[in-house]
Scaffold this motif. Sequence first.
Motif, PDB file in Angstrom:
ATOM      1  N   SER A   1       0.826  -1.206   0.000  1.00 48.27           N
ATOM      2  CA  SER A   1       0.000   0.000   0.000  1.00 48.27           C
ATOM      3  C   SER A   1       0.864   1.260   0.000  1.00 48.27           C
ATOM      4  CB  SER A   1      -0.936   0.002   1.220  1.00 48.27           C
ATOM      5  OG  SER A   1      -2.049   0.825   0.964  1.00 48.27           O
TER       6      SER A   1
ATOM      7  N   SER B   1      -4.523  12.784  -2.255  1.00 49.42           N
ATOM      8  CA  SER B   1      -4.457  13.236  -3.643  1.00 49.42           C
ATOM      9  C   SER B   1      -5.859  13.536  -4.146  1.00 49.42           C
ATOM     10  CB  SER B   1      -3.818  12.160  -4.523  1.00 49.42           C
ATOM     11  OG  SER B   1      -4.766  11.171  -4.886  1.00 49.42           O
TER      12      SER B   1
ATOM     13  N   ARG C   1     -13.947   4.833 -21.475  1.00 46.99           N
ATOM     14  CA  ARG C   1     -14.140   3.601 -20.709  1.00 46.99           C
ATOM     15  C   ARG C   1     -15.234   2.765 -21.354  1.00 46.99           C
ATOM     16  NH1 ARG C   1     -14.379   7.273 -16.396  1.00 46.99           N
ATOM     17  NH2 ARG C   1     -12.450   7.354 -15.203  1.00 46.99           N
TER      18      ARG C   1
ATOM     19  N   ASN D   1     -22.425   4.450 -11.246  1.00 46.82           N
ATOM     20  CA  ASN D   1     -21.530   4.391 -10.095  1.00 46.82           C
ATOM     21  C   ASN D   1     -22.066   5.310  -9.006  1.00 46.82           C
ATOM     22  OD1 ASN D   1     -19.359   2.630 -10.822  1.00 46.82           O
ATOM     23  ND2 ASN D   1     -18.733   4.145 -12.346  1.00 46.82           N
ATOM     24  N   PRO D   2     -21.760   5.003  -7.730  1.00 41.76           N
ATOM     25  CA  PRO D   2     -22.167   5.924  -6.673  1.00 41.76           C
ATOM     26  C   PRO D   2     -21.570   7.304  -6.948  1.00 41.76           C
ATOM     27  CG  PRO D   2     -20.714   4.180  -5.820  1.00 41.76           C
ATOM     28  CD  PRO D   2     -21.018   3.846  -7.232  1.00 41.76           C
TER      29      PRO D   2
ATOM     30  N   VAL E   1     -13.903  10.136   3.372  1.00 43.57           N
ATOM     31  CA  VAL E   1     -13.617   8.836   2.763  1.00 43.57           C
ATOM     32  C   VAL E   1     -12.965   7.968   3.833  1.00 43.57           C
ATOM     33  CG1 VAL E   1     -12.351   7.662   0.931  1.00 43.57           C
ATOM     34  CG2 VAL E   1     -13.281   9.945   0.528  1.00 43.57           C
TER      35      VAL E   1
ATOM     36  N   GLU F   1      -6.371  -1.027 -13.962  1.00 41.29           N
ATOM     37  CA  GLU F   1      -7.784  -0.901 -13.597  1.00 41.29           C
ATOM     38  C   GLU F   1      -8.574  -2.012 -14.278  1.00 41.29           C
ATOM     39  OE1 GLU F   1     -10.177   2.186 -15.615  1.00 41.29           O
ATOM     40  OE2 GLU F   1     -10.709   2.881 -13.604  1.00 41.29           O
TER      41      GLU F   1
ATOM     42  N   GLN G   1     -12.556  -3.191 -14.955  1.00 38.80           N
ATOM     43  CA  GLN G   1     -13.999  -2.935 -14.865  1.00 38.80           C
ATOM     44  C   GLN G   1     -14.706  -4.241 -15.180  1.00 38.80           C
ATOM     45  OE1 GLN G   1     -15.451   0.082 -14.292  1.00 38.80           O
ATOM     46  NE2 GLN G   1     -13.979   1.663 -14.915  1.00 38.80           N
TER      47      GLN G   1
ATOM     48  N   TYR H   1     -15.252  -3.505  -9.312  1.00 44.15           N
ATOM     49  CA  TYR H   1     -14.155  -2.616  -9.688  1.00 44.15           C
ATOM     50  C   TYR H   1     -12.843  -3.023  -9.029  1.00 44.15           C
ATOM     51  CZ  TYR H   1     -11.689   1.757 -10.636  1.00 44.15           C
ATOM     52  OH  TYR H   1     -10.787   2.687 -11.078  1.00 44.15           O
TER      53      TYR H   1
ATOM     54  N   MET I   1      -1.882  10.089   0.499  1.00 45.01           N
ATOM     55  CA  MET I   1      -2.821   8.994   0.258  1.00 45.01           C
ATOM     56  C   MET I   1      -3.431   9.201  -1.128  1.00 45.01           C
ATOM     57  SD  MET I   1      -4.380   6.224   0.947  1.00 45.01           S
ATOM     58  CE  MET I   1      -4.433   5.653   2.650  1.00 45.01           C
ATOM     59  N   VAL I   2      -3.189   8.242  -2.015  1.00 39.97           N
ATOM     60  CA  VAL I   2      -3.690   8.341  -3.384  1.00 39.97           C
ATOM     61  C   VAL I   2      -5.113   7.797  -3.421  1.00 39.97           C
ATOM     62  CG1 VAL I   2      -3.351   7.596  -5.772  1.00 39.97           C
ATOM     63  CG2 VAL I   2      -1.369   8.050  -4.303  1.00 39.97           C
ATOM     64  N   ARG I   3      -5.993   8.577  -4.007  1.00 38.48           N
ATOM     65  CA  ARG I   3      -7.392   8.160  -4.088  1.00 38.48           C
ATOM     66  C   ARG I   3      -7.777   7.723  -5.489  1.00 38.48           C
ATOM     67  NH1 ARG I   3     -10.295  12.418   0.106  1.00 38.48           N
ATOM     68  NH2 ARG I   3      -9.808  11.106   1.894  1.00 38.48           N
ATOM     69  N   GLY I   4      -8.677   6.760  -5.529  1.00 40.83           N
ATOM     70  CA  GLY I   4      -9.280   6.357  -6.785  1.00 40.83           C
ATOM     71  C   GLY I   4     -10.769   6.619  -6.702  1.00 40.83           C
ATOM     72  N   ARG I   5     -11.484   6.252  -7.750  1.00 42.26           N
ATOM     73  CA  ARG I   5     -12.939   6.397  -7.736  1.00 42.26           C
ATOM     74  C   ARG I   5     -13.586   5.057  -8.082  1.00 42.26           C
ATOM     75  NH1 ARG I   5     -14.779  11.390  -7.200  1.00 42.26           N
ATOM     76  NH2 ARG I   5     -13.587  13.190  -7.903  1.00 42.26           N
ATOM     77  N   MET I   6     -14.659   4.725  -7.372  1.00 43.33           N
ATOM     78  CA  MET I   6     -15.382   3.483  -7.660  1.00 43.33           C
ATOM     79  C   MET I   6     -15.842   3.475  -9.113  1.00 43.33           C
ATOM     80  SD  MET I   6     -17.773   3.542  -4.272  1.00 43.33           S
ATOM     81  CE  MET I   6     -17.003   3.860  -2.678  1.00 43.33           C
ATOM     82  N   GLY I   7     -15.464   2.437  -9.836  1.00 44.18           N
ATOM     83  CA  GLY I   7     -15.865   2.358 -11.240  1.00 44.18           C
ATOM     84  C   GLY I   7     -15.133   3.367 -12.114  1.00 44.18           C
ATOM     85  N   GLY I   8     -14.136   4.059 -11.571  1.00 41.30           N
ATOM     86  CA  GLY I   8     -13.365   5.013 -12.360  1.00 41.30           C
ATOM     87  C   GLY I   8     -13.872   6.434 -12.249  1.00 41.30           C
TER      88      GLY I   8
ATOM     89  N   GLY J   1     -16.800   7.230  -9.956  1.00 38.73           N
ATOM     90  CA  GLY J   1     -17.776   7.323  -8.873  1.00 38.73           C
ATOM     91  C   GLY J   1     -17.201   7.962  -7.621  1.00 38.73           C
ATOM     92  N   ALA J   2     -17.761   7.563  -6.480  1.00 38.06           N
ATOM     93  CA  ALA J   2     -17.309   8.101  -5.205  1.00 38.06           C
ATOM     94  C   ALA J   2     -15.856   7.682  -4.946  1.00 38.06           C
ATOM     95  CB  ALA J   2     -18.220   7.580  -4.083  1.00 38.06           C
ATOM     96  N   ALA J   3     -15.148   8.500  -4.162  1.00 38.54           N
ATOM     97  CA  ALA J   3     -13.716   8.271  -3.942  1.00 38.54           C
ATOM     98  C   ALA J   3     -13.477   7.163  -2.918  1.00 38.54           C
ATOM     99  CB  ALA J   3     -13.064   9.563  -3.467  1.00 38.54           C
ATOM    100  N   PHE J   4     -12.342   6.494  -3.039  1.00 42.84           N
ATOM    101  CA  PHE J   4     -11.855   5.585  -2.004  1.00 42.84           C
ATOM    102  C   PHE J   4     -10.347   5.714  -1.936  1.00 42.84           C
ATOM    103  CE2 PHE J   4      -9.833   2.097  -4.367  1.00 42.84           C
ATOM    104  CZ  PHE J   4     -10.339   2.284  -5.648  1.00 42.84           C
ATOM    105  N   ASN J   5      -9.775   5.269  -0.816  1.00 42.19           N
ATOM    106  CA  ASN J   5      -8.333   5.371  -0.627  1.00 42.19           C
ATOM    107  C   ASN J   5      -7.653   4.142  -1.207  1.00 42.19           C
ATOM    108  OD1 ASN J   5      -8.158   7.889   0.758  1.00 42.19           O
ATOM    109  ND2 ASN J   5      -9.091   6.893   2.528  1.00 42.19           N
ATOM    110  N   LEU J   6      -6.837   4.361  -2.241  1.00 45.96           N
ATOM    111  CA  LEU J   6      -6.175   3.255  -2.932  1.00 45.96           C
ATOM    112  C   LEU J   6      -4.929   2.796  -2.181  1.00 45.96           C
ATOM    113  CD1 LEU J   6      -5.685   1.471  -5.467  1.00 45.96           C
ATOM    114  CD2 LEU J   6      -4.542   3.433  -6.494  1.00 45.96           C
ATOM    115  N   GLY J   7      -4.125   3.743  -1.756  1.00 48.42           N
ATOM    116  CA  GLY J   7      -2.863   3.430  -1.076  1.00 48.42           C
ATOM    117  C   GLY J   7      -2.007   4.680  -1.119  1.00 48.42           C
TER     118      GLY J   7
END
Lengths: 371, 167
Positions: free
Chosen positions: A53, A91, A158, A172-173, A181, A258, A260, A279, B66-73, B75-81
């Motif tokens: 991580s 970020s 995409r 997507n949400p 978060v 990534e 999908q 995802y 902390m690098v964030r991604g988005r659900m499904g590219g 969508g809502a953010a999440f913490n990737l690492g």
Amino acid sequence: MYVAVKGGERAIANAHALLAEKRRGDTGVPEIGIDQIDEQLALAVDRVMTEGSLCDRKLAALAIKQARGDLIEAIFLVRAYRTTLPRFGFSEPLDTAAMQVRRRISATYKDLPGGQVLGPTFDYTHRLIDFALAADGDADAVPPAATASPDDSERMVRVTDIIAAEDLIEANPAPQDSQPVGDLTRDPLGFPAGRDLRLQNLARGDEGFLLALGYSTQRGYGRNHPFVGEIRMGEVEVELFVEDLGFAVSLGEITVTECQMVNQFKGSLIEPPRFTRGYGLGFGHCERKAMSMALVDRALRADEFDEERKGPAQDEEFVLSHSDNVQATGFVEHLKLPHYVDFQAEIAMLRQMRAEVAARLSGRHQAEAAE
Amino acid sequence: MSSVIGLSSGVGKAGHMDEQDLSQDRRATLAILARGTETELAAPLARHWPDLAVRDLKRPEIGLVMVRGRMGGDGAAFNLGEATVTRAVVELASGRRGHGQMLGRNPRLARMAAIADALWQDAAERPLVERDILAPIRARLARASAQTRAETAATRVDFFTLVRGEG
């Protein structure tokens, strides 16, 4: 229970010195460099970054060298290192649509805008050992990669956006950037966990564990009929909002993979049926991991779709509590530390139980003999 | 290549920029500096500004983002690492402050990027920063990007679906 012991300092010091010697191996063989690990064992580096991580190629390569190639040990080292550093912030979320794509494939559409590019892949190789690689390499002997003029006429949108344009897949949400978060590195995991926490957990989870769980869903333990809508790998920009400047600053680029996953549909009496999503995202080129993550992400969304939780991959507490290989190895490997006091207690209890059985048996013999 | 780097340089407009343009161009400049190598920064700084008085407002510091991604590219953010980042803030004798921040763990590099950022903000120094620091980095990035795109394009595939025969 593990009970602290004293002593053994010299043996421990000598064992570590021996480890250092064995790590170096035969001194007649050139020592491996961090750059060599980074360049030539690149996928091991990617795995250590993803599960550690922490995105830092040189650090992951160093950890692999220190761990003698034991990747879980290397992941452990990386996780320990990160705790020594301050955190500057979060970020901006990565924009994978703006990726400089080096690989992009779809199993759902043959023809799609931007086309399919295989990039550097093991797919379609014959999996035959290449003995030519065992020969002393001459760097000049490796032919340069073929090139072609890129077709920039079409953006690589995409694949899921193409399906979404016809409203055939769930949305997507929505981004709610004011919402906090979840962060596993700050707060302990609780259940039920939000999808943000689940994705963070899966992103750093053990590839082998997630692969097995993903596989189990395909074999019927939580089946959800997946298609790889798209896998893309390449470079994305990392941006950080800097307070003093008042704007987001680019910090450079990282490589991510990534996946999908497009899964079978869900609808209701009032909602038309739509495909559902899983995802996966990880650092570096980590396709197997991203695919497994996407399968398990979808499986863990069972409640959202009123699916009965029948398979282990759908069991949130089971999956999220056992996915972390650093936690897992810590608890499994602690078994080899001294448990002398504990074991002595068990032996004493065992002896007492045996004595009781023996006494009972001899009492019965005496009674039988007396009759 | 990303949108920020793709922005044109601010050289032509120097002196006539409003604040909005300036901050956009500075963003683009910082993006380029974040991608510079030691040689690309150290050599021109030593050549053109050998006796620069630099005050460290924030000494180079290594930390995590902390690098964030988005659900499904999307969508809502999440913490990737997390990723390692080095940052520094400097001030020149002119009073101009420069910020350096980039992925990785190289304190020298972050400080040099901060110095280059401070110099760039001075309209008199900007053309030199542009010509001898930013332009070479930009050119290297463009070459690397073109090479990657060309190699990738050679692996473009056309799949044909085959109709199964009737026996």
